[in-house]
Design an enzyme around this catalytic site. Sequence first.
Site, PDB file in Angstrom:
ATOM      1  N   LYS A  13      12.684 -20.812  -5.940  1.00 24.02           N
ATOM      2  CA  LYS A  13      12.336 -21.781  -4.885  1.00 24.02           C
ATOM      3  C   LYS A  13      11.765 -21.033  -3.667  1.00 24.02           C
ATOM      4  O   LYS A  13      10.730 -21.412  -3.134  1.00 24.02           O
ATOM      5  CB  LYS A  13      13.577 -22.588  -4.461  1.00 24.02           C
ATOM      6  CG  LYS A  13      14.226 -23.362  -5.592  1.00 24.02           C
ATOM      7  CD  LYS A  13      15.453 -24.143  -5.126  1.00 24.02           C
ATOM      8  CE  LYS A  13      16.626 -23.271  -4.736  1.00 24.02           C
ATOM      9  NZ  LYS A  13      17.284 -22.575  -5.865  1.00 24.02           N
ATOM     10  N   ARG A  86      20.501 -30.616  -1.518  1.00 22.27           N
ATOM     11  CA  ARG A  86      21.238 -30.088  -2.666  1.00 22.27           C
ATOM     12  C   ARG A  86      22.350 -31.032  -3.104  1.00 22.27           C
ATOM     13  O   ARG A  86      23.038 -30.744  -4.078  1.00 22.27           O
ATOM     14  CB  ARG A  86      21.856 -28.745  -2.298  1.00 22.27           C
ATOM     15  CG  ARG A  86      21.102 -27.529  -2.840  1.00 22.27           C
ATOM     16  CD  ARG A  86      21.772 -26.282  -2.269  1.00 22.27           C
ATOM     17  NE  ARG A  86      21.574 -25.100  -3.037  1.00 22.27           N
ATOM     18  CZ  ARG A  86      20.696 -24.141  -2.749  1.00 22.27           C
ATOM     19  NH1 ARG A  86      19.865 -24.278  -1.753  1.00 22.27           N
ATOM     20  NH2 ARG A  86      20.652 -23.055  -3.486  1.00 22.27           N
ATOM     21  N   ARG A 125      17.977  -8.886  -8.236  1.00 19.84           N
ATOM     22  CA  ARG A 125      17.885  -9.091  -6.792  1.00 19.84           C
ATOM     23  C   ARG A 125      19.103  -8.463  -6.093  1.00 19.84           C
ATOM     24  O   ARG A 125      18.993  -7.941  -4.990  1.00 19.84           O
ATOM     25  CB  ARG A 125      17.808 -10.596  -6.472  1.00 19.84           C
ATOM     26  CG  ARG A 125      17.705 -10.872  -4.982  1.00 19.84           C
ATOM     27  CD  ARG A 125      17.434 -12.321  -4.658  1.00 19.84           C
ATOM     28  NE  ARG A 125      18.540 -13.195  -5.016  1.00 19.84           N
ATOM     29  CZ  ARG A 125      18.523 -14.512  -4.902  1.00 19.84           C
ATOM     30  NH1 ARG A 125      17.431 -15.113  -4.446  1.00 19.84           N
ATOM     31  NH2 ARG A 125      19.563 -15.236  -5.223  1.00 19.84           N
ATOM     32  N   ARG A 131      22.697  -9.091  -1.706  1.00 19.44           N
ATOM     33  CA  ARG A 131      23.223 -10.374  -1.211  1.00 19.44           C
ATOM     34  C   ARG A 131      24.652 -10.573  -1.724  1.00 19.44           C
ATOM     35  O   ARG A 131      24.905 -10.427  -2.923  1.00 19.44           O
ATOM     36  CB  ARG A 131      22.316 -11.511  -1.697  1.00 19.44           C
ATOM     37  CG  ARG A 131      21.518 -12.127  -0.553  1.00 19.44           C
ATOM     38  CD  ARG A 131      20.541 -13.123  -1.016  1.00 19.44           C
ATOM     39  NE  ARG A 131      21.134 -14.302  -1.626  1.00 19.44           N
ATOM     40  CZ  ARG A 131      20.466 -15.397  -1.929  1.00 19.44           C
ATOM     41  NH1 ARG A 131      19.183 -15.456  -1.657  1.00 19.44           N
ATOM     42  NH2 ARG A 131      21.053 -16.424  -2.486  1.00 19.44           N
ATOM     43  N   ARG A 142      27.742 -20.644  -8.921  1.00 17.38           N
ATOM     44  CA  ARG A 142      26.567 -21.329  -8.345  1.00 17.38           C
ATOM     45  C   ARG A 142      25.853 -22.160  -9.403  1.00 17.38           C
ATOM     46  O   ARG A 142      25.341 -23.244  -9.116  1.00 17.38           O
ATOM     47  CB  ARG A 142      25.614 -20.304  -7.720  1.00 17.38           C
ATOM     48  CG  ARG A 142      26.160 -19.760  -6.406  1.00 17.38           C
ATOM     49  CD  ARG A 142      25.537 -18.431  -6.022  1.00 17.38           C
ATOM     50  NE  ARG A 142      24.121 -18.517  -5.770  1.00 17.38           N
ATOM     51  CZ  ARG A 142      23.313 -17.465  -5.781  1.00 17.38           C
ATOM     52  NH1 ARG A 142      23.775 -16.259  -6.051  1.00 17.38           N
ATOM     53  NH2 ARG A 142      22.033 -17.635  -5.536  1.00 17.38           N
TER      54      ARG A 142
HETATM   55  P1  B4P Z   1      14.354 -16.770  -5.331  1.00 14.97           P
HETATM   56  O1  B4P Z   1      12.989 -17.289  -5.072  1.00 14.97           O
HETATM   57  O2  B4P Z   1      14.996 -15.979  -4.224  1.00 14.97           O
HETATM   58  O3  B4P Z   1      15.366 -17.881  -5.805  1.00 14.97           O
HETATM   59  P2  B4P Z   1      15.908 -19.209  -5.110  1.00 14.97           P
HETATM   60  O4  B4P Z   1      15.723 -20.255  -6.148  1.00 14.97           O
HETATM   61  O5  B4P Z   1      15.257 -19.433  -3.772  1.00 14.97           O
HETATM   62  O6  B4P Z   1      17.428 -18.775  -4.827  1.00 14.97           O
HETATM   63  P3  B4P Z   1      18.838 -19.323  -4.439  1.00 14.97           P
HETATM   64  O7  B4P Z   1      19.095 -20.700  -4.954  1.00 14.97           O
HETATM   65  O8  B4P Z   1      19.709 -18.232  -4.943  1.00 14.97           O
HETATM   66  O9  B4P Z   1      18.995 -19.259  -2.883  1.00 14.97           O
HETATM   67  P4  B4P Z   1      19.270 -20.163  -1.604  1.00 14.97           P
HETATM   68  O10 B4P Z   1      18.965 -19.243  -0.479  1.00 14.97           O
HETATM   69  O11 B4P Z   1      18.525 -21.452  -1.658  1.00 14.97           O
HETATM   70  O12 B4P Z   1      14.258 -15.891  -6.664  1.00 14.97           O
HETATM   71  C1  B4P Z   1      15.366 -15.171  -7.173  1.00 14.97           C
HETATM   72  C2  B4P Z   1      14.923 -13.811  -7.705  1.00 14.97           C
HETATM   73  O13 B4P Z   1      14.075 -13.978  -8.832  1.00 14.97           O
HETATM   74  C3  B4P Z   1      14.119 -12.995  -6.692  1.00 14.97           C
HETATM   75  O14 B4P Z   1      14.521 -11.645  -6.770  1.00 14.97           O
HETATM   76  C4  B4P Z   1      12.662 -13.165  -7.142  1.00 14.97           C
HETATM   77  O15 B4P Z   1      11.866 -12.050  -6.825  1.00 14.97           O
HETATM   78  C5  B4P Z   1      12.813 -13.327  -8.646  1.00 14.97           C
HETATM   79  N1  B4P Z   1      11.802 -14.227  -9.229  1.00 14.97           N
HETATM   80  C6  B4P Z   1      11.386 -15.418  -8.718  1.00 14.97           C
HETATM   81  N2  B4P Z   1      10.470 -15.985  -9.551  1.00 14.97           N
HETATM   82  C7  B4P Z   1      10.335 -15.141 -10.621  1.00 14.97           C
HETATM   83  C8  B4P Z   1       9.562 -15.177 -11.842  1.00 14.97           C
HETATM   84  N3  B4P Z   1       8.730 -16.202 -12.128  1.00 14.97           N
HETATM   85  N4  B4P Z   1       9.703 -14.162 -12.706  1.00 14.97           N
HETATM   86  C9  B4P Z   1      10.538 -13.130 -12.462  1.00 14.97           C
HETATM   87  N5  B4P Z   1      11.289 -13.026 -11.324  1.00 14.97           N
HETATM   88  C10 B4P Z   1      11.192 -14.014 -10.419  1.00 14.97           C
HETATM   89  O16 B4P Z   1      20.849 -20.539  -1.600  1.00 14.97           O
HETATM   90  C11 B4P Z   1      21.897 -19.617  -1.365  1.00 14.97           C
HETATM   91  C12 B4P Z   1      23.211 -20.327  -0.979  1.00 14.97           C
HETATM   92  O17 B4P Z   1      23.078 -20.987   0.307  1.00 14.97           O
HETATM   93  C13 B4P Z   1      23.706 -21.466  -1.888  1.00 14.97           C
HETATM   94  O18 B4P Z   1      24.448 -20.979  -3.002  1.00 14.97           O
HETATM   95  C14 B4P Z   1      24.605 -22.279  -0.909  1.00 14.97           C
HETATM   96  O19 B4P Z   1      25.885 -21.710  -0.739  1.00 14.97           O
HETATM   97  C15 B4P Z   1      23.862 -22.184   0.406  1.00 14.97           C
HETATM   98  N6  B4P Z   1      22.975 -23.345   0.656  1.00 14.97           N
HETATM   99  C16 B4P Z   1      21.619 -23.279   0.738  1.00 14.97           C
HETATM  100  N7  B4P Z   1      21.098 -24.500   0.945  1.00 14.97           N
HETATM  101  C17 B4P Z   1      22.148 -25.376   0.977  1.00 14.97           C
HETATM  102  C18 B4P Z   1      22.249 -26.786   1.117  1.00 14.97           C
HETATM  103  N8  B4P Z   1      21.156 -27.569   1.278  1.00 14.97           N
HETATM  104  N9  B4P Z   1      23.482 -27.365   1.100  1.00 14.97           N
HETATM  105  C19 B4P Z   1      24.578 -26.606   0.941  1.00 14.97           C
HETATM  106  N10 B4P Z   1      24.562 -25.266   0.787  1.00 14.97           N
HETATM  107  C20 B4P Z   1      23.347 -24.641   0.796  1.00 14.97           C
END
Ligand code: B4P
Length: 204
Positions: A13, A86, A125, A131, A142
């Site tokens: 995302k 979420r 990551r 992290r 998660r």
């Molecule tokens: P990211 O792009 O970092 O993944 P994400 O989906 O954004 O991550 P996530 O759900 O963990 O994080 P968030 O901060 O929202 O990609 C992950 C890895 O994969 C990276 O290293 C990237 O380089 C690699 N990658 C990406 N695409 C790739 C591909 N096509 N091929 C290979 N590698 C690839 O959430 C973190 C925490 O914050 C949650 O658990 C929760 O506790 C809290 N939180 C956030 N929003 C909230 C909300 N609305 N309500 C309640 N809690 C919330």
Amino acid sequence: MLIVFIGPPGAGKGTQSKRLLEYLQIPHLSTGELLRGKHNSPLGRLAAQYMDKGQLVPDPIVLSMVGEELDKPAFNRGCMFDGFPRTIQQAKSLDDSLKQRGTPLDMVIELRADEAELVSRMLRRAKAENRPDDTPETIGRRMEVYHRQTAPLLDYYRAQGLLTTINAMCPADDVFQAIREAVDKKKSERPVHLAVSAGPASPA
Ligand code: B4P
């Protein structure tokens, strides 16, 4: 445009919304980044107690934080919501808030990928970014939280005709290409909502 990104942890995302931001020139609102950025404040320390265990931060905290952000003039041009909403409560609150502004969502992009691929991305990551929520136990929690609390949003948005599903198993460039095509198609199909006027996202 107003776009929501939904997907399990590690689906990309953050990765994809940052690319789309450059393409569409609209701001990006990542609740995960916002919460991590507040780590020196009482709110950030409270949020970290949930995040470090792989749980969602409680809705009232997230909703008031998002409301404050959306009041900023930068969001008048639209927004890409990354990792928000979420929960169904967050989604309903966002709907109410956008309805008051007269700017409903344009599209919801689901990034779909197998769990094994997601776990290996997040463990990679963990080495690069250190992290605290990228440990094997927390990643498992998660995933479970995603299926229980966030996946129901897919039906919620499908019923509104807003959902587009993208295969996120390919390399990031290919995922982005598919997203760009879906966004371009959406732009050509219907008028997009370019403005978000001021006003908080109040808890439902
Ligand atoms: P990211 O792009 O970092 O993944 P994400 O989906 O954004 O991550 P996530 O759900 O963990 O994080 P968030 O901060 O929202 O990609 C992950 C890895 O994969 C990276 O290293 C990237 O380089 C690699 N990658 C990406 N695409 C790739 C591909 N096509 N091929 C290979 N590698 C690839 O959430 C973190 C925490 O914050 C949650 O658990 C929760 O506790 C809290 N939180 C956030 N929003 C909230 C909300 N609305 N309500 C309640 N809690 C919330």
